[in-house]
Design a protein around this motif. Structure first.
Motif, PDB file in Angstrom:
ATOM      1  N   THR A 276       7.036  -0.898 -24.329  1.00  0.00           N
ATOM      2  CA  THR A 276       7.968  -1.128 -23.201  1.00  0.00           C
ATOM      3  C   THR A 276       7.813  -0.306 -22.020  1.00  0.00           C
ATOM      4  O   THR A 276       7.407   0.851 -22.338  1.00  0.00           O
ATOM      5  CB  THR A 276       9.640  -1.257 -23.468  1.00  0.00           C
ATOM      6  N   ALA A 277       7.979  -0.624 -20.918  1.00  0.00           N
ATOM      7  CA  ALA A 277       7.703   0.353 -19.732  1.00  0.00           C
ATOM      8  C   ALA A 277       8.299  -0.131 -18.535  1.00  0.00           C
ATOM      9  O   ALA A 277       8.878  -1.323 -18.215  1.00  0.00           O
ATOM     10  CB  ALA A 277       6.195   0.428 -19.311  1.00  0.00           C
ATOM     11  N   ALA A 278       8.998   0.775 -17.795  1.00  0.00           N
ATOM     12  CA  ALA A 278       9.455   0.713 -16.446  1.00  0.00           C
ATOM     13  C   ALA A 278       8.884   0.638 -15.367  1.00  0.00           C
ATOM     14  O   ALA A 278       8.141   1.769 -15.383  1.00  0.00           O
ATOM     15  CB  ALA A 278      10.945   1.350 -16.582  1.00  0.00           C
ATOM     16  N   PHE A 279       8.819   0.018 -14.285  1.00  0.00           N
ATOM     17  CA  PHE A 279       8.335   0.041 -12.932  1.00  0.00           C
ATOM     18  C   PHE A 279       9.162   0.402 -11.906  1.00  0.00           C
ATOM     19  O   PHE A 279      10.046  -0.275 -11.517  1.00  0.00           O
ATOM     20  CB  PHE A 279       7.353  -1.426 -12.752  1.00  0.00           C
ATOM     21  N   ASN A 280       9.024   1.618 -11.257  1.00  0.00           N
ATOM     22  CA  ASN A 280       9.758   1.978 -10.031  1.00  0.00           C
ATOM     23  C   ASN A 280       9.126   2.090  -8.906  1.00  0.00           C
ATOM     24  O   ASN A 280       8.055   2.948  -8.942  1.00  0.00           O
ATOM     25  CB  ASN A 280      10.370   3.266 -10.694  1.00  0.00           C
ATOM     26  N   PHE A 281       9.391   1.374  -7.903  1.00  0.00           N
ATOM     27  CA  PHE A 281       8.869   1.305  -6.484  1.00  0.00           C
ATOM     28  C   PHE A 281       9.449   2.566  -5.598  1.00  0.00           C
ATOM     29  O   PHE A 281       8.801   3.120  -4.760  1.00  0.00           O
ATOM     30  CB  PHE A 281       8.992  -0.146  -5.741  1.00  0.00           C
ATOM     31  N   GLY A 282      10.598   2.756  -6.011  1.00  0.00           N
ATOM     32  CA  GLY A 282      11.229   4.091  -5.470  1.00  0.00           C
ATOM     33  C   GLY A 282      11.689   3.873  -3.946  1.00  0.00           C
ATOM     34  O   GLY A 282      11.389   2.910  -3.322  1.00  0.00           O
ATOM     35  N   ASN A 283      12.734   4.850  -3.464  1.00  0.00           N
ATOM     36  CA  ASN A 283      13.206   4.662  -1.876  1.00  0.00           C
ATOM     37  C   ASN A 283      12.062   4.756  -0.984  1.00  0.00           C
ATOM     38  O   ASN A 283      12.269   4.250   0.240  1.00  0.00           O
ATOM     39  CB  ASN A 283      14.238   5.612  -1.673  1.00  0.00           C
ATOM     40  N   ALA A 284      11.093   5.466  -1.291  1.00  0.00           N
ATOM     41  CA  ALA A 284      10.026   5.578  -0.273  1.00  0.00           C
ATOM     42  C   ALA A 284       9.007   4.422   0.191  1.00  0.00           C
ATOM     43  O   ALA A 284       8.219   4.374   1.045  1.00  0.00           O
ATOM     44  CB  ALA A 284       9.119   6.748  -0.635  1.00  0.00           C
ATOM     45  N   THR A 285       9.089   3.375  -0.840  1.00  0.00           N
ATOM     46  CA  THR A 285       8.093   2.200  -0.721  1.00  0.00           C
ATOM     47  C   THR A 285       8.627   1.450   0.747  1.00  0.00           C
ATOM     48  O   THR A 285       9.836   1.433   0.879  1.00  0.00           O
ATOM     49  CB  THR A 285       8.446   1.460  -1.830  1.00  0.00           C
ATOM     50  N   SER A 286       7.835   1.235   1.685  1.00  0.00           N
ATOM     51  CA  SER A 286       8.193   0.780   2.946  1.00  0.00           C
ATOM     52  C   SER A 286       7.221  -0.501   3.230  1.00  0.00           C
ATOM     53  O   SER A 286       6.112  -0.735   2.644  1.00  0.00           O
ATOM     54  CB  SER A 286       7.948   1.888   3.996  1.00  0.00           C
ATOM     55  N   GLN A 287       7.641  -1.061   4.414  1.00  0.00           N
ATOM     56  CA  GLN A 287       6.999  -2.098   5.016  1.00  0.00           C
ATOM     57  C   GLN A 287       6.889  -1.794   6.685  1.00  0.00           C
ATOM     58  O   GLN A 287       7.607  -1.964   7.385  1.00  0.00           O
ATOM     59  CB  GLN A 287       7.480  -3.455   5.029  1.00  0.00           C
ATOM     60  N   GLN A 288       5.862  -0.964   6.981  1.00  0.00           N
ATOM     61  CA  GLN A 288       5.365  -0.815   8.147  1.00  0.00           C
ATOM     62  C   GLN A 288       4.058  -1.242   8.902  1.00  0.00           C
ATOM     63  O   GLN A 288       3.473  -2.140   8.043  1.00  0.00           O
ATOM     64  CB  GLN A 288       5.206   0.897   8.207  1.00  0.00           C
ATOM     65  N   ALA A 289       3.960  -1.016  10.104  1.00  0.00           N
ATOM     66  CA  ALA A 289       2.624  -1.543  10.786  1.00  0.00           C
ATOM     67  C   ALA A 289       1.529  -0.913  10.190  1.00  0.00           C
ATOM     68  O   ALA A 289       0.222  -1.656  10.476  1.00  0.00           O
ATOM     69  CB  ALA A 289       2.815  -1.160  12.254  1.00  0.00           C
ATOM     70  N   GLN A 290       1.616   0.162   9.561  1.00  0.00           N
ATOM     71  CA  GLN A 290       0.196   0.761   8.905  1.00  0.00           C
ATOM     72  C   GLN A 290      -0.459  -0.136   8.063  1.00  0.00           C
ATOM     73  O   GLN A 290       0.277  -1.128   7.528  1.00  0.00           O
ATOM     74  CB  GLN A 290       0.574   2.235   8.317  1.00  0.00           C
ATOM     75  N   PRO A 291      -1.844   0.093   7.647  1.00  0.00           N
ATOM     76  CA  PRO A 291      -2.417  -0.951   6.603  1.00  0.00           C
ATOM     77  C   PRO A 291      -1.702  -0.655   5.245  1.00  0.00           C
ATOM     78  O   PRO A 291      -1.061   0.299   4.915  1.00  0.00           O
ATOM     79  CB  PRO A 291      -3.847  -0.455   6.462  1.00  0.00           C
ATOM     80  N   PHE A 292      -2.281  -1.282   4.268  1.00  0.00           N
ATOM     81  CA  PHE A 292      -1.728  -1.232   2.825  1.00  0.00           C
ATOM     82  C   PHE A 292      -2.256   0.282   2.322  1.00  0.00           C
ATOM     83  O   PHE A 292      -3.405   0.511   2.591  1.00  0.00           O
ATOM     84  CB  PHE A 292      -2.440  -2.416   2.084  1.00  0.00           C
ATOM     85  N   ASN A 293      -1.223   0.979   1.802  1.00  0.00           N
ATOM     86  CA  ASN A 293      -1.567   2.427   1.144  1.00  0.00           C
ATOM     87  C   ASN A 293      -0.747   2.533   0.199  1.00  0.00           C
ATOM     88  O   ASN A 293       0.465   2.498   0.092  1.00  0.00           O
ATOM     89  CB  ASN A 293      -1.430   3.261   2.485  1.00  0.00           C
ATOM     90  N   ILE A 294      -1.419   3.216  -0.968  1.00  0.00           N
ATOM     91  CA  ILE A 294      -0.505   3.561  -2.205  1.00  0.00           C
ATOM     92  C   ILE A 294      -0.613   5.402  -1.790  1.00  0.00           C
ATOM     93  O   ILE A 294      -1.713   6.073  -2.015  1.00  0.00           O
ATOM     94  CB  ILE A 294      -1.402   3.444  -3.221  1.00  0.00           C
ATOM     95  N   SER A 295       0.761   5.943  -1.450  1.00  0.00           N
ATOM     96  CA  SER A 295       0.801   7.280  -1.255  1.00  0.00           C
ATOM     97  C   SER A 295       1.114   8.233  -2.438  1.00  0.00           C
ATOM     98  O   SER A 295       0.748   9.228  -2.370  1.00  0.00           O
ATOM     99  CB  SER A 295       1.840   7.260   0.026  1.00  0.00           C
ATOM    100  N   SER A 296       1.697   7.270  -3.431  1.00  0.00           N
ATOM    101  CA  SER A 296       1.859   8.224  -4.710  1.00  0.00           C
ATOM    102  C   SER A 296       1.786   7.312  -5.799  1.00  0.00           C
ATOM    103  O   SER A 296       2.496   6.105  -5.930  1.00  0.00           O
ATOM    104  CB  SER A 296       3.275   8.670  -4.563  1.00  0.00           C
ATOM    105  N   ARG A 297       1.482   7.752  -7.032  1.00  0.00           N
ATOM    106  CA  ARG A 297       1.133   6.802  -8.120  1.00  0.00           C
ATOM    107  C   ARG A 297       1.228   7.619  -9.486  1.00  0.00           C
ATOM    108  O   ARG A 297       0.317   8.714  -9.805  1.00  0.00           O
ATOM    109  CB  ARG A 297       0.029   6.046  -8.142  1.00  0.00           C
ATOM    110  N   THR A 298       2.087   7.543 -10.234  1.00  0.00           N
ATOM    111  CA  THR A 298       2.244   8.262 -11.536  1.00  0.00           C
ATOM    112  C   THR A 298       2.508   7.535 -12.673  1.00  0.00           C
ATOM    113  O   THR A 298       3.202   6.473 -12.566  1.00  0.00           O
ATOM    114  CB  THR A 298       3.360   9.628 -11.254  1.00  0.00           C
TER     115      THR A 298
END
Length: 422
Positions: A276-298
């Motif tokens: 089993t595994a849990a997936f957490n997008f966190g509070n910093a995930t956003s929808q902004q005018a910038q392009p698609f970007n992964i700023s953090s991944r662990t």
């Protein structure tokens, strides 16, 4: 009498030439130490003979004394090639389970088929045992260990938590294909891959697909996305649903989900059991005018580490690095020295054994208490100077010729005496 006197000179000169020839033959032998023949005159002393009338009886070889001067140091590409700049010897064992310890200056070591570090003759390099912090825990000659490289490090940890911070473009269109199909790029907007680990520590690829389902049309109207997750060909579900719904307010802030989404148990291809595994997008995930970007991944999974390299530092600490990022300290190289190194017994293959003349080995570490510095990726060559040896060889040849001439002269005198007629 003169016959035997000259004969002793011939024998002494022959011994010196043998020593010089041995030196020259080993001019390219790593760790070899040259020898020097030392002579002493022979006097039959007697209290009844005047000291002004005593005649010597020739010469004797007093010793073939080894010269432990430093040989030239050359660079190599192997981190297990070691050299001592200064005093000291490496401690080696001819038998893995034996108690006998020999000594060498030839630091050309390599790893054998059983992962032990040995020299070209199969002797095992000795190290002090260390704890997890690299501190030496035993220093006696009986406590040294044969250095062995581990094949792996650590235990497998299956991934149970994935954290990702992503920006989804606010101008992203709603896909033209309504039904999501991971093989149809027109049915989703973006995708990204994350390496996770199964119960055996095998790497698996988690692919996350993002699909926009609605756009914000003003204040108070939310924008929604869907995230689909696959491990290889296995779809991940949460409560039976194969997607995670993401909601953003008009300012682009993630409003749902606010906690991690726990997937139902899944079994990756080739894995022995479900996880089993849990997936957490966190509070910093956003929808902004910038392009698609992964700023953090662990993720918190971990594979069993496979050995990737080994190093020896200036203090003699042997460290192995592994593919999972682990670094293990395996031991500290033992250095030994002697009160009289010239008294060591030569065993061949650039190795020596302690004797009563040399004294017992005094153990230490590189750069401490008079021991030399340890250099990795370096080999010590022979300390034979070819020019010096060739000059000595000429001198020894002249000495031999002179004694041969004296013997010939004595023979002619004897023959003259034998031919006297009365």
């Amino acid at each position: 009498m003169s016959f035997y006197t000259s004969l002793s000179g011939l024998q002494a000169s022959q011994s010196e030439m043998n020593t010089i020839s041995h030196n020259l033959a080993n001019v390219a032998t790593n760790g070899f130490k040259k020898s020097r023949t030392e002579f002493a005159d022979v006097i039959a002393s007697s209290v009844s003979v005047s000291p002004t009338k005593m005649v010597g009886s020739g010469v004797t070889v007093k010793a073939n004394r080894q010269q432990f001067g430093q040989g030239n140091l050359i660079q190599s590409s192997s981190s297990l090639d070691l050299a001592i700049s200064g005093d000291g010897f490496f401690a080696i064992k001819p038998q893995l389970d034996g108690s006998k310890v020999n000594f060498t200056r030839n630091g050309g070591f390599a790893v054998n088929q059983d992962r032990y570090v040995t020299d070209a003759q199969g002797n095992y390099l000795q190290v002090y045992p260390v704890d997890g912090s690299g501190a030496v825990v035993a220093t006696g000659i009986d406590q040294t260990q044969s250095l062995r490289l581990p094949a792996t490090s650590g235990t497998a940890v299956p991934t149970s938590q994935i954290n990702m911070t992503v920006n989804l473009p606010s101008a992203g269109p709603i896909p033209t294909t309504a039904t999501f199909d991971r093989f149809d790029p027109s049915s989703y907007n973006q995708s990204t891959s994350t390496t996770i680990y199964d119960n055996n520590g095998n790497p698996q690829t988690l692919t996350t697909y993002f699909k926009r389902t609605s756009a914000s049309t003003g204040t108070g109207v939310n924008s929604t996305w869907e995230a689909y997750n696959y491990v290889g060909d296995v779809p991940l579900t949460a409560g039976g649903s194969n997607k995670i719904n993401l909601t953003f307010d008009s300012s682009g802030t993630l409003t749902a989900p606010t906690t991690a989404t726990t997937f139902d148990p899944f079994t990756p291809a080739g894995s022995p059991s479900a996880q089993t595994a849990a997936f957490n997008f966190g509070n910093a995930t956003s929808q902004q005018a910038q392009p698609f970007n992964i700023s953090s991944r662990t993720q918190n999974g971990k594979a069993v580490g496979q050995i990737e390299g080994v190093t020896v530092d200036g203090d003699g600490l042997v460290k192995a690095s592994f593919s999972n990022g682990d670094v293990q300290t395996l031991g500290k190289v033992v250095l030994a020295n002697f009160i009289d190194p010239a008294g060591l017994r030569q065993l061949g293959d650039s190795t020596w054994a302690a004797t009563g003349l040399s004294g017992q080995p005094q153990l230490g570490s590189a750069g401490v208490d008079g021991f030399g510095n340890l250099m990795s990726s370096t080999i010590e060559r022979s300390n034979v100077d070819i020019t010096e040896e060739l000059v000595n060889l000429i001198a020894a040849q002249r000495n031999f010729q002179a004694n041969a001439k004296a013997l010939d002269t004595a023979s002619q005198i004897s023959e003259t005496i034998f031919n006297i007629r009365t």
